[in-house]
Design a protein around this motif. Sequence first.
Motif, PDB file in Angstrom:
ATOM      1  N   ALA A  14      41.750  42.906  41.320  1.00  0.00           N
ATOM      2  CA  ALA A  14      42.269  41.551  41.510  1.00  0.00           C
ATOM      3  C   ALA A  14      43.652  41.435  40.877  1.00  0.00           C
ATOM      4  O   ALA A  14      43.885  41.935  39.763  1.00  0.00           O
ATOM      5  CB  ALA A  14      41.317  40.536  40.902  1.00  0.00           C
ATOM      6  N   GLY A  15      44.556  40.790  41.607  1.00  0.00           N
ATOM      7  CA  GLY A  15      45.927  40.679  41.164  1.00  0.00           C
ATOM      8  C   GLY A  15      46.836  41.778  41.662  1.00  0.00           C
ATOM      9  O   GLY A  15      48.063  41.668  41.550  1.00  0.00           O
ATOM     10  N   GLY A  16      46.246  42.807  42.229  1.00  0.00           N
ATOM     11  CA  GLY A  16      47.017  43.941  42.722  1.00  0.00           C
ATOM     12  C   GLY A  16      47.532  43.730  44.131  1.00  0.00           C
ATOM     13  O   GLY A  16      47.387  42.647  44.714  1.00  0.00           O
ATOM     14  N   SER A  17      48.131  44.791  44.677  1.00  0.00           N
ATOM     15  CA  SER A  17      48.769  44.728  45.997  1.00  0.00           C
ATOM     16  C   SER A  17      48.361  45.910  46.854  1.00  0.00           C
ATOM     17  O   SER A  17      48.053  46.992  46.338  1.00  0.00           O
ATOM     18  CB  SER A  17      50.294  44.729  45.855  1.00  0.00           C
ATOM     19  OG  SER A  17      50.750  43.606  45.132  1.00  0.00           O
ATOM     20  N   ARG A  67      51.013  34.745  49.529  1.00  0.00           N
ATOM     21  CA  ARG A  67      50.517  36.013  48.981  1.00  0.00           C
ATOM     22  C   ARG A  67      50.665  37.159  49.977  1.00  0.00           C
ATOM     23  O   ARG A  67      50.899  38.305  49.576  1.00  0.00           O
ATOM     24  CB  ARG A  67      49.043  35.888  48.594  1.00  0.00           C
ATOM     25  CG  ARG A  67      48.755  34.859  47.529  1.00  0.00           C
ATOM     26  CD  ARG A  67      47.322  34.978  47.010  1.00  0.00           C
ATOM     27  NE  ARG A  67      46.327  34.755  48.049  1.00  0.00           N
ATOM     28  CZ  ARG A  67      45.416  35.662  48.404  1.00  0.00           C
ATOM     29  NH1 ARG A  67      45.375  36.852  47.820  1.00  0.00           N
ATOM     30  NH2 ARG A  67      44.527  35.369  49.352  1.00  0.00           N
ATOM     31  N   ASN A  84      49.728  40.697  48.354  1.00  0.00           N
ATOM     32  CA  ASN A  84      49.992  40.603  46.925  1.00  0.00           C
ATOM     33  C   ASN A  84      49.020  39.625  46.262  1.00  0.00           C
ATOM     34  O   ASN A  84      48.367  38.827  46.941  1.00  0.00           O
ATOM     35  CB  ASN A  84      51.431  40.141  46.688  1.00  0.00           C
ATOM     36  CG  ASN A  84      52.455  41.075  47.261  1.00  0.00           C
ATOM     37  OD1 ASN A  84      52.288  42.296  47.258  1.00  0.00           O
ATOM     38  ND2 ASN A  84      53.540  40.514  47.767  1.00  0.00           N
ATOM     39  N   SER A  85      48.948  39.699  44.958  1.00  0.00           N
ATOM     40  CA  SER A  85      48.089  38.794  44.176  1.00  0.00           C
ATOM     41  C   SER A  85      46.697  38.705  44.800  1.00  0.00           C
ATOM     42  O   SER A  85      46.154  37.612  45.017  1.00  0.00           O
ATOM     43  CB  SER A  85      48.716  37.394  44.097  1.00  0.00           C
ATOM     44  OG  SER A  85      50.005  37.452  43.532  1.00  0.00           O
ATOM     45  N   MET A  86      46.142  39.841  45.059  1.00  0.00           N
ATOM     46  CA  MET A  86      44.891  39.882  45.811  1.00  0.00           C
ATOM     47  C   MET A  86      43.727  39.360  44.997  1.00  0.00           C
ATOM     48  O   MET A  86      43.691  39.463  43.757  1.00  0.00           O
ATOM     49  CB  MET A  86      44.632  41.300  46.316  1.00  0.00           C
ATOM     50  CG  MET A  86      45.711  41.760  47.302  1.00  0.00           C
ATOM     51  SD  MET A  86      45.338  43.313  48.068  1.00  0.00           S
ATOM     52  CE  MET A  86      44.017  42.811  49.166  1.00  0.00           C
ATOM     53  N   LYS A  87      42.755  38.799  45.743  1.00  0.00           N
ATOM     54  CA  LYS A  87      41.584  38.183  45.151  1.00  0.00           C
ATOM     55  C   LYS A  87      40.327  38.841  45.705  1.00  0.00           C
ATOM     56  O   LYS A  87      40.357  39.383  46.821  1.00  0.00           O
ATOM     57  CB  LYS A  87      41.550  36.687  45.481  1.00  0.00           C
ATOM     58  CG  LYS A  87      42.805  35.925  45.090  1.00  0.00           C
ATOM     59  CD  LYS A  87      42.740  34.495  45.579  1.00  0.00           C
ATOM     60  CE  LYS A  87      44.006  33.734  45.221  1.00  0.00           C
ATOM     61  NZ  LYS A  87      43.953  32.326  45.701  1.00  0.00           N
ATOM     62  N   ASP A  90      39.459  38.371  49.262  1.00  0.00           N
ATOM     63  CA  ASP A  90      40.223  39.070  50.301  1.00  0.00           C
ATOM     64  C   ASP A  90      39.486  40.304  50.804  1.00  0.00           C
ATOM     65  O   ASP A  90      39.939  40.938  51.764  1.00  0.00           O
ATOM     66  CB  ASP A  90      41.592  39.493  49.760  1.00  0.00           C
ATOM     67  CG  ASP A  90      42.489  38.314  49.440  1.00  0.00           C
ATOM     68  OD1 ASP A  90      43.221  38.404  48.415  1.00  0.00           O
ATOM     69  OD2 ASP A  90      42.470  37.318  50.179  1.00  0.00           O
ATOM     70  N   SER A 123      36.857  42.489  40.936  1.00  0.00           N
ATOM     71  CA  SER A 123      37.199  41.436  39.966  1.00  0.00           C
ATOM     72  C   SER A 123      37.359  42.006  38.575  1.00  0.00           C
ATOM     73  O   SER A 123      37.049  43.145  38.300  1.00  0.00           O
ATOM     74  CB  SER A 123      36.110  40.369  39.973  1.00  0.00           C
ATOM     75  OG  SER A 123      34.860  40.943  39.694  1.00  0.00           O
TER      76      SER A 123
END
Length: 123
Positions: A14-17, A67, A84-87, A90, A123
């Motif tokens: 999470a938060g990665g790209s 994002r 970007n800013s993946m959750k 996604d 996560s």
Amino acid sequence: QVQLLESGGGLVQAGGSLRLSCAASGRTFSRYAMAWFRQAPGKEREFIAVITWSGGCTYVADSVKGRFAISSDNDKLRKYLQMNSMKPEDTAIYCCAASNSGSYFSSSQYDYWGQGTQVTVSS
């Protein structure tokens, strides 16, 4: 034989790209638009973004706007989805598809589909 081939999926925190790529071959796509859809387990297929084949016009769904971005390479045969800013939400199979219908938000309007690439966000 028309082929759309996705690549670039994988596991990310999470938060990665990630950047997905869709390579098209087998016909002239100059009058087509190319889109990315995703489908998570137990959910309906979701429209993510679309780009005209020239790359001159793009649209990104509100659910990922800010994002995700869609783009094209210089020879226009490869389209990209920068995420970007993946959750964790996604997480899905991401597919590219091509359409010349002039209507781009419904998967039913697309003539050609890739096999899809799995994206998993931890996560």
